[in-house]
Design a protein around this motif. Structure first.
Motif, PDB file in Angstrom:
ATOM      1  N   GLU A 100      29.626  36.104  48.629  1.00  0.00           N
ATOM      2  CA  GLU A 100      29.540  37.133  49.884  1.00  0.00           C
ATOM      3  C   GLU A 100      28.880  38.373  49.339  1.00  0.00           C
ATOM      4  O   GLU A 100      29.132  38.877  48.232  1.00  0.00           O
ATOM      5  CB  GLU A 100      30.788  37.358  50.579  1.00  0.00           C
ATOM      6  CG  GLU A 100      31.685  36.396  51.142  1.00  0.00           C
ATOM      7  CD  GLU A 100      32.910  36.575  51.682  1.00  0.00           C
ATOM      8  OE1 GLU A 100      33.178  38.072  51.702  1.00  0.00           O
ATOM      9  OE2 GLU A 100      33.599  36.066  52.038  1.00  0.00           O
ATOM     10  N   GLY A 101      27.872  38.669  50.162  1.00  0.00           N
ATOM     11  CA  GLY A 101      27.039  39.890  49.680  1.00  0.00           C
ATOM     12  C   GLY A 101      26.050  39.454  48.579  1.00  0.00           C
ATOM     13  O   GLY A 101      25.764  38.304  48.191  1.00  0.00           O
ATOM     14  N   SER A 158      48.486  43.760  44.961  1.00  0.00           N
ATOM     15  CA  SER A 158      47.898  42.550  44.396  1.00  0.00           C
ATOM     16  C   SER A 158      46.986  41.694  44.990  1.00  0.00           C
ATOM     17  O   SER A 158      46.209  40.941  44.437  1.00  0.00           O
ATOM     18  CB  SER A 158      49.212  41.384  44.228  1.00  0.00           C
ATOM     19  OG  SER A 158      49.809  40.865  45.370  1.00  0.00           O
ATOM     20  N   SER A 159      46.758  41.870  46.530  1.00  0.00           N
ATOM     21  CA  SER A 159      45.514  41.317  47.176  1.00  0.00           C
ATOM     22  C   SER A 159      44.349  41.737  46.550  1.00  0.00           C
ATOM     23  O   SER A 159      43.218  41.095  46.822  1.00  0.00           O
ATOM     24  CB  SER A 159      45.823  41.258  48.590  1.00  0.00           C
ATOM     25  OG  SER A 159      45.589  42.615  48.944  1.00  0.00           O
ATOM     26  N   ARG A 160      44.376  42.884  45.870  1.00  0.00           N
ATOM     27  CA  ARG A 160      42.944  43.198  45.381  1.00  0.00           C
ATOM     28  C   ARG A 160      42.610  42.436  44.294  1.00  0.00           C
ATOM     29  O   ARG A 160      41.200  42.380  44.018  1.00  0.00           O
ATOM     30  CB  ARG A 160      43.219  44.738  44.899  1.00  0.00           C
ATOM     31  CG  ARG A 160      43.579  45.824  45.766  1.00  0.00           C
ATOM     32  CD  ARG A 160      43.462  47.504  45.070  1.00  0.00           C
ATOM     33  NE  ARG A 160      44.165  47.392  43.793  1.00  0.00           N
ATOM     34  CZ  ARG A 160      45.340  47.905  43.819  1.00  0.00           C
ATOM     35  NH1 ARG A 160      46.086  48.116  44.684  1.00  0.00           N
ATOM     36  NH2 ARG A 160      46.249  47.883  42.545  1.00  0.00           N
ATOM     37  N   ALA A 161      43.353  41.859  43.883  1.00  0.00           N
ATOM     38  CA  ALA A 161      42.876  41.093  42.456  1.00  0.00           C
ATOM     39  C   ALA A 161      42.541  39.801  42.758  1.00  0.00           C
ATOM     40  O   ALA A 161      42.708  39.156  43.792  1.00  0.00           O
ATOM     41  CB  ALA A 161      44.234  41.056  41.461  1.00  0.00           C
ATOM     42  N   ALA A 162      41.485  39.461  41.886  1.00  0.00           N
ATOM     43  CA  ALA A 162      40.918  38.232  41.870  1.00  0.00           C
ATOM     44  C   ALA A 162      42.120  37.029  41.494  1.00  0.00           C
ATOM     45  O   ALA A 162      43.169  37.325  40.892  1.00  0.00           O
ATOM     46  CB  ALA A 162      39.859  37.734  40.798  1.00  0.00           C
ATOM     47  N   LEU A 164      39.469  27.788  38.458  1.00  0.00           N
ATOM     48  CA  LEU A 164      38.857  28.343  39.800  1.00  0.00           C
ATOM     49  C   LEU A 164      39.233  29.770  39.937  1.00  0.00           C
ATOM     50  O   LEU A 164      40.317  30.134  39.988  1.00  0.00           O
ATOM     51  CB  LEU A 164      39.331  27.598  41.250  1.00  0.00           C
ATOM     52  CG  LEU A 164      38.722  28.198  42.326  1.00  0.00           C
ATOM     53  CD1 LEU A 164      37.248  28.141  42.510  1.00  0.00           C
ATOM     54  CD2 LEU A 164      39.535  27.641  43.480  1.00  0.00           C
ATOM     55  N   LEU A 165      38.142  30.719  39.841  1.00  0.00           N
ATOM     56  CA  LEU A 165      38.312  32.121  40.092  1.00  0.00           C
ATOM     57  C   LEU A 165      37.680  32.532  41.464  1.00  0.00           C
ATOM     58  O   LEU A 165      36.847  32.352  41.905  1.00  0.00           O
ATOM     59  CB  LEU A 165      37.463  33.015  39.111  1.00  0.00           C
ATOM     60  CG  LEU A 165      37.495  32.559  37.616  1.00  0.00           C
ATOM     61  CD1 LEU A 165      36.635  33.618  36.905  1.00  0.00           C
ATOM     62  CD2 LEU A 165      39.066  32.809  37.134  1.00  0.00           C
ATOM     63  N   ARG A 166      39.035  32.863  42.436  1.00  0.00           N
ATOM     64  CA  ARG A 166      38.758  33.320  43.740  1.00  0.00           C
ATOM     65  C   ARG A 166      38.506  35.045  43.919  1.00  0.00           C
ATOM     66  O   ARG A 166      39.485  35.575  43.324  1.00  0.00           O
ATOM     67  CB  ARG A 166      39.716  32.931  44.468  1.00  0.00           C
ATOM     68  CG  ARG A 166      39.748  31.315  44.643  1.00  0.00           C
ATOM     69  CD  ARG A 166      40.680  30.795  46.033  1.00  0.00           C
ATOM     70  NE  ARG A 166      40.671  29.556  46.144  1.00  0.00           N
ATOM     71  CZ  ARG A 166      41.656  28.792  46.211  1.00  0.00           C
ATOM     72  NH1 ARG A 166      42.929  29.337  45.715  1.00  0.00           N
ATOM     73  NH2 ARG A 166      41.677  27.554  46.416  1.00  0.00           N
ATOM     74  N   ARG A 213      31.322  39.411  46.591  1.00  0.00           N
ATOM     75  CA  ARG A 213      32.423  38.683  45.660  1.00  0.00           C
ATOM     76  C   ARG A 213      32.156  37.299  45.752  1.00  0.00           C
ATOM     77  O   ARG A 213      31.001  36.866  46.521  1.00  0.00           O
ATOM     78  CB  ARG A 213      33.777  38.913  46.709  1.00  0.00           C
ATOM     79  CG  ARG A 213      33.705  38.321  48.014  1.00  0.00           C
ATOM     80  CD  ARG A 213      35.059  38.780  48.992  1.00  0.00           C
ATOM     81  NE  ARG A 213      34.912  40.028  49.079  1.00  0.00           N
ATOM     82  CZ  ARG A 213      36.030  41.096  48.925  1.00  0.00           C
ATOM     83  NH1 ARG A 213      37.058  40.264  48.190  1.00  0.00           N
ATOM     84  NH2 ARG A 213      36.037  42.142  49.170  1.00  0.00           N
ATOM     85  N   ALA A 214      32.597  36.520  44.865  1.00  0.00           N
ATOM     86  CA  ALA A 214      32.243  35.168  44.780  1.00  0.00           C
ATOM     87  C   ALA A 214      33.461  34.619  44.427  1.00  0.00           C
ATOM     88  O   ALA A 214      34.430  35.135  43.620  1.00  0.00           O
ATOM     89  CB  ALA A 214      31.346  35.037  43.605  1.00  0.00           C
ATOM     90  N   ASP A 215      33.606  33.044  44.712  1.00  0.00           N
ATOM     91  CA  ASP A 215      34.439  31.999  44.102  1.00  0.00           C
ATOM     92  C   ASP A 215      33.635  31.250  43.222  1.00  0.00           C
ATOM     93  O   ASP A 215      32.653  30.617  43.603  1.00  0.00           O
ATOM     94  CB  ASP A 215      35.048  31.418  45.410  1.00  0.00           C
ATOM     95  CG  ASP A 215      35.989  32.208  46.468  1.00  0.00           C
ATOM     96  OD1 ASP A 215      36.344  33.277  46.031  1.00  0.00           O
ATOM     97  OD2 ASP A 215      36.218  31.443  47.287  1.00  0.00           O
ATOM     98  N   ILE A 216      34.104  31.047  41.859  1.00  0.00           N
ATOM     99  CA  ILE A 216      33.493  30.409  40.870  1.00  0.00           C
ATOM    100  C   ILE A 216      34.358  29.351  40.354  1.00  0.00           C
ATOM    101  O   ILE A 216      35.618  29.579  39.872  1.00  0.00           O
ATOM    102  CB  ILE A 216      32.708  31.232  39.785  1.00  0.00           C
ATOM    103  CG1 ILE A 216      32.150  32.407  40.473  1.00  0.00           C
ATOM    104  CG2 ILE A 216      32.143  30.792  38.879  1.00  0.00           C
ATOM    105  CD1 ILE A 216      31.625  33.364  39.805  1.00  0.00           C
ATOM    106  N   MET A 217      33.991  28.003  40.232  1.00  0.00           N
ATOM    107  CA  MET A 217      34.545  26.891  39.314  1.00  0.00           C
ATOM    108  C   MET A 217      33.866  26.859  38.112  1.00  0.00           C
ATOM    109  O   MET A 217      32.921  26.800  38.048  1.00  0.00           O
ATOM    110  CB  MET A 217      34.666  25.849  40.424  1.00  0.00           C
ATOM    111  CG  MET A 217      35.028  24.327  39.826  1.00  0.00           C
ATOM    112  SD  MET A 217      36.912  24.641  39.459  1.00  0.00           S
ATOM    113  CE  MET A 217      37.678  24.020  40.842  1.00  0.00           C
TER     114      MET A 217
END
Length: 736
Positions: A727-728, A266-270, A697-699, A707-711
């Motif tokens: 990141e990247g 499950s850690s693969r998932a956003a 918030l999508l982490r 990858r990105a965290d987006i609010m």
């Protein structure tokens, strides 16, 4: 869908229906919603218990422990002093790893009726989980009285080794040999030799050794000082296991391994976090249920369809679940594509409805399937799995840019495309039709596979071969996907061929399927090419793949959102007022979360974000009335009324993979979210949020190598997009 669970004589629906449409029907002797069973799953093993943690044998009971389509334990019953404990609470961990049941003693009396122990002085906690074909349980018994007590705790058990289809109601003329139990000091071995030549065993081991043990019972004598407690360990294994000295240490190792395995997958998932704590709980359960149903195969993760009746490989269900979760975790789609490619049909088999290039419908591993008593050992009787396979491959490539996998899969994709034209299109008219090869196969082979789900405007059942509206939409999606895949692989000429096929289908479909009077697409064309003039949810799938011309899409959207179709909870399979409409039926007026998520994606595709968010709001509101906030396989299509919850379908499976993933897909549709792996781009196209969500918030949203965290914040009718972390090489764009 997969196998319908339907009351006999009511709707008479059935999935695996042959000449007798009720042959494989699931009797509705008791409501699964009424039972609200507690379920666990790991790999090819799942378990169904009541809220006390027992499995009570009896007609119509689905409870027990199952492995590879056989019930290895049909009865498990705990008593204290000869009485059943009182239930205090029952819950699953948020990650679905373990079931925790808290119980207390009732008033216990001696043979003269004198109370010897008042209620609620003894506490029993049952913690259990599944790991690698076994159920582990830790029983802790605590004395909260101020005096010591000597108590008898009993566990009763048995196994019928019933095939899953027997549990569902199928009758068998012959069964194999059920052996006498083998009893040792700390264990009981139950065994069965099936007619298929397979020896099946259930081994129940205890630690410490019971004070007395028999073929169906273990008794423990517990001497409890005030404020003290004692612990018992039970392991129920489906088959033989390597034995260690300490069952307690084995349980601890197994529990850690189970948690680590689930955490790693499950850690693969956003992750999703919102301003609405109720929604956060619902989304967390959706993710947990999805990953509980995911089974690791040699080809990667594969979501089994659902519990209790469909905990196995289904092609259609897994492909749709993969599409629903693609933005969140593309590894699921990768596993599904690889598994189905390996098991693609390569020759004709009429009994299995197999044709070269066709994609699986269902796999069964039980005795009845092995013997051919049911035709589902490897069964290919779904008309839509094959185009969905190609669609999913194209969507996976767009999401990840993984051309290496697509190069490997191209022979399978090409075989699927050839099947569409050579075998799917039975009469050469450019449409894909279905018809079973024997009376053993499914009569209807779309997702609405009840025997009475495809009919004309006067209510008469359609006679095949039948060309469903949504199947043509999937074929259109497959042609478009093939074009995109070939473009990525450098075959520009081949890509143009498939895109031309798609455009030709679009023109032809508009002419033959759109009905101005209905304001939507007809349900299907029958074997005489006569339209089934029925307002149905199938039209929403036409929007999903982009087959509809824009002006038709607008009309179809309006029709889908009219009160006759949209109940307030979701869009009905058949609109109210249509012939055969019944809000309590399986496919003729009910509401399916997965289909509503597909329709919402279609509405969003054509820019109808408000309509998509209305569907989202309805399903979320429905989930708040469900135990554990799980969306069921389906619920009844009655209209939403103030201060009242939805009406539940009696034998709806829960959890069900494509229903569990529906809220995740609805988030994507509302936000207009798309991800381009090759370009390293995350895009939000006219994003909307329903009123119950102010912020999302999508982490850990991965794309390409970044990858990105987006609010996302709702401000009036607009949604503002704020990149919190990057990141990247990732680009985030918003189109308004």
């Amino acid at each position: 869908m997969d196998a319908p669970a339907t009351p006999r004589g009511a709707d008479a629906t059935t999935e695996e229906a042959g000449a007798n449409p009720e042959r494989f029907a699931i009797p509705a002797a008791a409501s699964l919603h009424e039972r609200r069973p507690r379920t666990l799953k790991h790999g090819d093993t799942f378990a169904v218990f009541d809220h006390s943690g027992d499995a009570i044998a009896g007609p119509g009971s689905p409870e027990g422990i199952y492995h590879r389509d056989t019930r290895h334990l049909s009865h498990l019953h705990l008593t204290l002093g000869g009485a059943r404990p009182i239930l205090l609470s029952s819950s699953l961990r948020d990650d679905n790893i373990a079931l925790i049941c808290d119980l207390s003693n009732p008033d216990l009396s001696d043979e003269h009726g004198t109370t010897v122990l008042s209620n609620d002085l003894i506490h029993i906690r049952r913690v259990r989980f599944l790991w690698q074909g076994a159920m582990y349980e830790r029983l802790t018994v605590g004395n909260y009285d101020s005096v010591a007590h000597s108590l008898s705790l009993e566990l009763y058990f048995e196994s019928d080794f019933a095939d899953l289809f027997e549990v569902r109601g199928s009758k068998r003329e012959r069964r194999g040999t059920l052996h006498e139990p083998t009893v040792e000091a700390d264990r009981v071995r139950l065994a069965y030799d099936g007619l298929d030549g397979v020896h099946r065993a259930t081994v129940i081991r205890f630690e410490p050794e019971p004070h007395s043990i028999a073929a169906n019972r273990a008794q423990f004598r517990l001497d409890l000082e005030p404020r003290s407690r004692k612990t018992l360990i039970v392991r129920i294994s489906c088959g033989e296991v390597a034995e260690g000295a300490s069952l307690r240490r084995e349980l601890i190792r197994a529990y850690r391994s189970a948690r680590r395995s689930l955490r790693d997958s499950s850690s693969r998932a956003a992750s999703i976090l919102s301003s609405n704590e109720v929604f956060n709980r619902s989304a967390q359960r959706s993710v947990a249920d999805t990953y509980m149903l995911v089974t690791e195969t040699p080809y990667g993760p594969y979501p089994y369809a659902g519990i209790p009746w469909f905990s196995t490989v289904f092609g259609r269900d897994a492909l749709i679940t993969a599409l629903e979760t693609l933005w969140l975790d593309p590894e699921i789609a990768r596993g599904v594509l690889r598994y189905l490619a390996v098991h693609q049909a390569r020759e004709f088999d009429p009994v299995a409805d197999a044709e070269p290039g066709k994609i699986l419908h269902e796999v069964r591993q039980g005795e009845m399937a092995e013997l051919g008593e049911v035709p589902f050992r490897h069964y290919y009787g779904s008309i839509d799995s094959t185009p969905l396979f190609v669609m999913t491959a194209g969507a996976y490539l767009e999401r990840t840019g993984d051309t290496a996998l697509l190069e490997t899969l191209w022979p399978n994709i090409e075989a699927a495309l050839n099947w569409i034209e050579r075998h799917g299109d039975r009469d050469g008219d450019g449409y894909v039709e279905y018809g079973r090869h024997t009376d053993e196969g499914l009569a209807n082979q779309g997702w609405k596979d009840s025997h009475d789900s495809i009919f004309h405007g006067d209510g008469a059942l359609a006679v095949g071969p039948i060309a469903l509206a949504e199947v043509q939409a999937y074929v259109y999606g497959a042609w478009q996907a093939a074009g995109s895949i070939l473009s990525s692989l450098g075959d520009v000429e081949g890509a143009a061929v498939y895109r031309t096929k798609a455009e030709a289908l679009r023109d032809r479909f508009d002419r033959d399927y759109f009905d101005e009077e209905l304001g939507t697409y007809v349900l299907a064309l029958d074997g005489r090419k006569q339209p089934c003039r029925v307002r149905s949810s199938n039209a929403g799938h036409v929007l999903f793949t982009g087959l509809a011309f824009p002006e038709r899409a607008a009309q179809t959207a309006r029709t889908l959102m009219e009160p006759a179709s949209f109940s307030g909870w979701g869009i009905r399979t058949i609109a109210a007022g249509q012939p055969r409409y019944n809000p309590m039926s399986y496919h003729n007026g009910s509401i399916w979360p997965h289909e509503n998520a597909i329709i919402a994606a279609g509405l969003s595709r054509y820019g109808f974000r408000k309509e998509a968010t209305a569907v989202f709001e309805g399903l979320f509101a429905a989930s708040t009335y469900v135990d554990l906030r799980r969306l069921p396989e389906l619920f009844c299509g009655f209209a939403r009324r103030p201060a009242q919850g939805p009406t539940f379908y009696p034998v709806s499976c829960i959890p069900q993979a494509w229903a569990a993933a529906a809220p995740l897909f609805l988030i994507q549709s509302s936000l207009g979210l798309s991800l381009d792996g090759a370009a390293g781009q995350i895009a939000f196209d006219e994003p909307h949020l329903p009123e119950f969500l102010d912020d999302v918030l999508l982490r850990n949203l991965t794309v390409g190598e970044g990858r990105a965290d987006i609010m996302l914040h709702r401000s009036g009718n607009k949604v503002l997009v704020d990149v919190r972390k990057r990141e990247g090489d990732v680009r985030v764009i918003t189109r308004v």
